[in-house]
Design an enzyme around this catalytic site. Structure first.
Site: not given
Length: 185
Positions: A8, A10
């Site tokens: 991922d 963020d």
């Protein structure tokens, strides 16, 4: 044994919490929507574009909000920071790597470039390249297709229920990210 790692963006590779808080409020203001207080934003951080629309921009379309995010993202890069230890950890992982993110691909690449992490990844799959954002499995499936592995062979590293949901829906193993010092691959 994993044959690839899907990260991922963020909260895992870059700290974009403040960036998105300010961006969401800029877009809300520009569109005449109510401001988003910190206590409302906090539990939504990392959700997909569709959920942003439902929560913050009712009546607008995915294309309209994506265009707004693209338009104002650059102006909020002053709030961006690399997560401590990211570059060293990425260098140490010999497996093919991808980024899967609910951010648009261009914004994700810009963020990675700004913190000198872009070169560690074979591909970046943003929400604008798939039919549905995380927690749907679409980003996991697309990253796996590009890396030539099955979801069962790809380890997903994330920090939200949206990441975990996407991994589970795709049939990929999932690791909760807390810090690169604690990450074992």
């Amino acid at each position: 044994m994993a044959k690839a790692v899907l990260f991922d963006l963020d909260g895992v590779l870059v700290d974009t919490y403040d960036l998105w808080f300010h961006l969401i409020n800029t877009v809300a203001r520009r569109l005449g929507c109510p401001p988003v207080p910190a206590e409302v934003y906090r539990p939504t951080f990392g959700q997909g574009l569709e959920a942003d629309i439902d929560r913050f921009y009712p009546g607008f379309t995915v294309d309209q909000i994506r265009a707004q995010y693209d338009l104002y993202y650059d102006a909020h890069l002053v709030h961006l920071k690399a997560i401590e230890g990211a570059a060293a950890a990425l260098r140490s992982i010999a497996l093919p790597k991808a980024v899967i993110t609910n951010s648009p691909t261009g914004a994700a690449r810009l963020a990675l470039r700004k913190v000198n992490l872009e070169g560690y990844f074979q591909t970046v799959v943003g929400s604008d390249q798939v039919a549905a954002s995380k927690p749907a499995p679409d980003e996991v499936f697309e990253a796996c297709r590009r890396l030539g592995v099955t979801p069962a062979e790809a380890l997903v590293v994330g920090d939200s229920r949206f990441d975990e949901g996407a991994a589970k829906a795709a049939g990929a193993p999932f690791v909760w990210f807390r810090s690169f010092a604690e990450l074992k691959i």
